[in-house]
Design an enzyme around this catalytic site. Structure first.
Site, PDB file in Angstrom:
ATOM      1  CB  SER A 142       3.731  -3.372   5.406  1.00 43.22           C
ATOM      2  OG  SER A 142       3.661  -2.477   6.466  1.00 43.22           O
ATOM      3  CB  SER A 150       2.444   6.924   4.628  1.00 40.05           C
ATOM      4  OG  SER A 150       1.329   6.558   5.366  1.00 40.05           O
ATOM      5  CD  GLU A 161      -4.907   0.103   7.443  1.00 41.25           C
ATOM      6  OE1 GLU A 161      -3.737  -0.208   7.591  1.00 41.25           O
ATOM      7  OE2 GLU A 161      -5.266   1.233   7.074  1.00 41.25           O
ATOM      8  CD  GLN A 204      -2.471   1.145   2.772  1.00 41.53           C
ATOM      9  OE1 GLN A 204      -1.955   0.587   3.736  1.00 41.53           O
ATOM     10  NE2 GLN A 204      -3.618   1.776   2.868  1.00 41.53           N
ATOM     11  N   GLY A 205       0.816   2.029  -1.081  1.00 43.36           N
ATOM     12  CA  GLY A 205       1.640   3.232  -1.191  1.00 43.36           C
ATOM     13  C   GLY A 205       0.840   4.498  -0.946  1.00 43.36           C
ATOM     14  CD  GLU A 211      -0.766  10.847  20.186  1.00 45.99           C
ATOM     15  OE1 GLU A 211      -0.462  10.126  19.216  1.00 45.99           O
ATOM     16  OE2 GLU A 211      -0.570  10.510  21.363  1.00 45.99           O
TER      17      GLU A 211
END
Lengths: 342, 378
Positions: free
Chosen positions: B159, B127, B242, B124-125, B362
């Protein structure tokens, strides 16, 4: 694994929410708390609706529903803090129904279920209960002791003295007097009592969250609602987490009491711990979210804080529940490990 | 309220349990990440042969067509049996469902089956170094060139990239459009010169994820998903997928760590120390509340078609619990738990990432505050 309510339960929840929000608004709570009075009119009305006996068998004048339905009512009572002895009466009745003799059931349940008499609950050490949730007019108490037993005390034969606690939203008393053992499964009775109380605490936490969220949306500092500051927003998110944790555990315990007795002991201990800790943390945060106003008598958060503190001790502290839970899990894990070795 | 499984669900669970008993992949190969990954790919192949790889996939795409509840049961049982997640987990959980929702018939025909069989691994690209939680500020560019798009940029935390054939890539196709609107979603072939994979060494010493350096990589326009400029919407589908099934797997794993800790406390006699018992009971309470809250979230989705407040809370609950349990394990077990290569030292260090990966705590608190409680944004 479905947590949804059925149509009856949704209706009970709707009715309870609407009725208690209308009849036990916060100014009314304050009025009774400051005057030290009970809301007898409202209690009569709730009794006519059959609330104290909602989980009591129809054979004894109750409504024949279960702990889930009682939990729905108690959650709303926790949200609105009406000055009525709903938790002690319903819980005393439930304990007698669970562990009482036939004679005890016949003697006490019809009165408790209809609300003709009210009940008290608490924990006794050496035969004396320091703080019972107890209306001055209560007729009968169920007192749990440290050894896992429970006594039924006819309050006509007991010394009942009012105790001023930090929580003026409900009447409390000390009780000393002879009682008779409940001969049945008193563990199951106690588990039902803490499960019921966890529902009330869920309501307490839930309302404290609502109050805090409403306040921080409205209150401005530096030209901004304080709820836009992350330190405040994250505290409110934590309040939701505490409330929902309590709710998950409380629903599960109520369901186990009604549907799967084998799961009740652990479920009730989990509900006790999650709801006491949840409600204490959340009501404390509610005061914090209100700032200085929250610490004043004039603001409402302290009613919820105080109720959480009293409920946290009403049926013994959570240390007992933690010890019991740890034992139970350790036994289960130990038994599984032994089975693996065989 | 019925906190039991229905007859069909119990049957489903029993069938799965029996299958997992008979087909358990055994011990994880120690020390070698390539071997470990190959072991998980083999595991997926075995799952697929048994019809268990795409449990939540519709039957028409080769799945089992499981309900939400059955899918939760699947992940819970997978965890309970101490089996690993399948090797092509990102393909099964993210790429597959996204292609089903947004892909063309050709894309479905081409990509879905090799995802199930783990013949083609996916990463998964999303970030980038400058766009973590703030996904809308992605900078990787896709420029149209004939029938192709030419990609330049950098991705991070990718990953399984070192084993992947395909990458779900979100890139900017219109730099003039407002942040969310200029993005598009591509399926990028990883086996080309313009894509360089560099492993990122984690604090555990492992390399679960990588950096991708993309220089003049090419993607055919046939591999655009959901149309130009719709990348944000398509990516949201992926992100929503996800969290659902995985939550049930993870909560069971934490529960197992806790049960192992109870087992250790039993054997060592430490369970008789009231301080230890008190701590463990507190953790158990949180583990149980997490499980129940995850199921409440499922009930909510079944009834109303969308997650309630529970969904936003469970990842937060799980990550902090897993950290607290592993930290306490180190206290209780002592030096062995901080010795390199011990099981507990790995768990302790790996848990440190839990409150960051898949949405930091957060950001999750912001989501709860803004979307659930309706608090204003600054």
């Amino acid at each position: 694994m479905r947590f949804g309510f059925d149509d009856d339960q949704i209706e009970i929840q709707r009715t309870a929410t609407a009725l208690l929000e209308a009849r036990s608004a916060l100014d009314r709570v304050r009025e009774n708390a400051e005057a030290g009075t009970d809301d007898n009119g409202l209690w009569t009305e709730l009794c006519e609706l059959g609330w104290p006996g909602i989980a009591i068998s129809e054979d004894f004048g109750g409504q024949g529903f279960g702990l889930v339905e009682l939990a729905i009512l108690l959650e709303q009572a926790g949200r609105t803090l009406p000055a009525v002895p709903l938790l002690p009466t319903a819980t005393a009745a439930l304990a007698i129904q669970t562990a009482g003799s036939d004679e005890q059931k016949e003697r006490w349940l019809p009165g408790l279920a209809t609300g003709e008499i009210s009940g008290a609950i608490g924990v006794a050490v050496n035969g004396r209960c320091e703080v019972a949730a107890c209306a001055p007019t209560a007729a009968v108490a169920v007192l749990f002791d440290e050894e896992g037993g429970a006594r039924l005390v006819d309050l006509a034969d007991a010394l009942v003295e009012p105790v001023d606690t930090i929580d003026p939203t409900r009447r409390y008393s000390s009780i000393e007097g002879p009682g008779v053992e409940l001969p049945g499964d008193t563990d199951a009775a106690f588990d039902r009592a803490i499960s019921a109380m966890s529902a009330e605490l869920t309501g307490v936490a839930s309302r404290a969250t609502e109050l805090a969220v409403a306040y921080v949306k409205d209150r401005k500092q530096f030209g901004t609602p304080v709820g836009a500051y992350q330190a405040v927003a994250h505290m409110c998110a934590g309040m939701l987490l505490g409330t929902e944790s309590s709710r998950s555990a409380s629903y599960h315990a109520a369901w186990a009491a009604d549907a799967d007795e084998s799961k009740l002991s652990e479920a009730a201990a989990v509900a006790h711990i999650a709801s006491v800790e949840g409600a204490r943390d959340v009501t404390s945060a509610c005061i914090q979210a209100h700032g200085g106003i929250g610490f004043t008598w004039e603001a409402d958060p302290h009613w919820f804080y105080k109720r959480a503190q009293l409920d946290a001790q009403l049926l013994g502290g959570t240390s007992e529940s933690r010890a019991r839970l740890a034992d139970s899990i350790a036994d289960r894990v130990g038994a599984a490990d032994e089975a693996d070795e065989d | 309220m019925d906190l039991t499984f229905s007859e069909e669900e119990t049957e489903f669970r029993d069938e799965l349990r029996a299958w997992l008993d008979a087909n358990h992949p055994g011990e994880e190969p120690a020390g070698d990440e390539n071997a470990e990954f190959a072991w998980r790919v083999e595991w997926q192949q075995r799952l697929n042969e048994g019809g268990w790889a795409g449990v939540h996939w519709p039957v028409e795409y080769g799945g089992r067509g499981a309900t939400l509840m059955q899918s939760a049961i699947f992940f819970e049982e997978l965890g309970r049996s101490r089996s690993p997640l399948p090797g092509n987990g990102l393909g099964l959980l993210l790429a597959g469902p996204t292609i089903m929702a947004w892909g063309t018939d050709e894309q479905k025909d081409r990509y879905l089956n090799p995802i199930l069989s783990a013949e083609e691994i996916w990463c998964q690209g999303f970030s980038e170094p400058e766009a973590g939680s703030d996904l809308a500020s992605l900078k990787t560019m896709a420029v149209r060139d004939g029938d192709d798009w030419v990609i330049n940029g950098q991705k991070v935390w990718t990953s399984a990239a070192q084993w992947s054939k395909w990458c779900m890539l979100v890139a900017r196709t219109d730099s003039d459009a407002p942040k969310h609107k200029g993005l598009s979603y591509f399926l990028m072939d990883m086996e080309q010169e313009g894509v360089e994979v560099r492993p990122l060494k984690q604090m555990t010493g492992g390399t679960e994820f990588n950096e991708l350096f993309i220089k003049d990589a090419r993607i055919s326009n046939d591999n655009l998903v959901g149309g130009e400029g719709n990348g944000w919407m398509v990516a949201l589908t992926t992100l929503m997928n996800e969290r659902s099934g995985l939550a049930f797997f993870l909560q069971v794993r934490t529960r197992q760590l806790l049960e192992d800790l109870f087992g250790y406390a039993n054997e060592s006699g430490k369970i008789h120390d009231p301080c230890v018992a008190d701590k463990l009971a507190g953790f158990y309470t949180r583990a149980e509340v997490l499980r129940l809250t995850a199921y409440r979230g499922l009930t909510q989705i079944e009834r109303y078609g969308q997650p309630g407040p529970e969904g936003a809370l469970t990842k937060w609950m799980w990550s902090s619990l897993n950290q607290d349990v592993t930290q306490y394990a180190a206290d209780l077990i002592g030096p062995e738990a901080i010795t390199s290569d011990s099981h507990w030292s790995y768990e302790l260090m790996r848990a440190r990432g839990n409150t960051i990966e898949g949405g930091t705590s957060e950001i999750l608190k912001n989501i709860v505050a803004e979307r659930v409680l309706g608090l204003p944004r600054k």
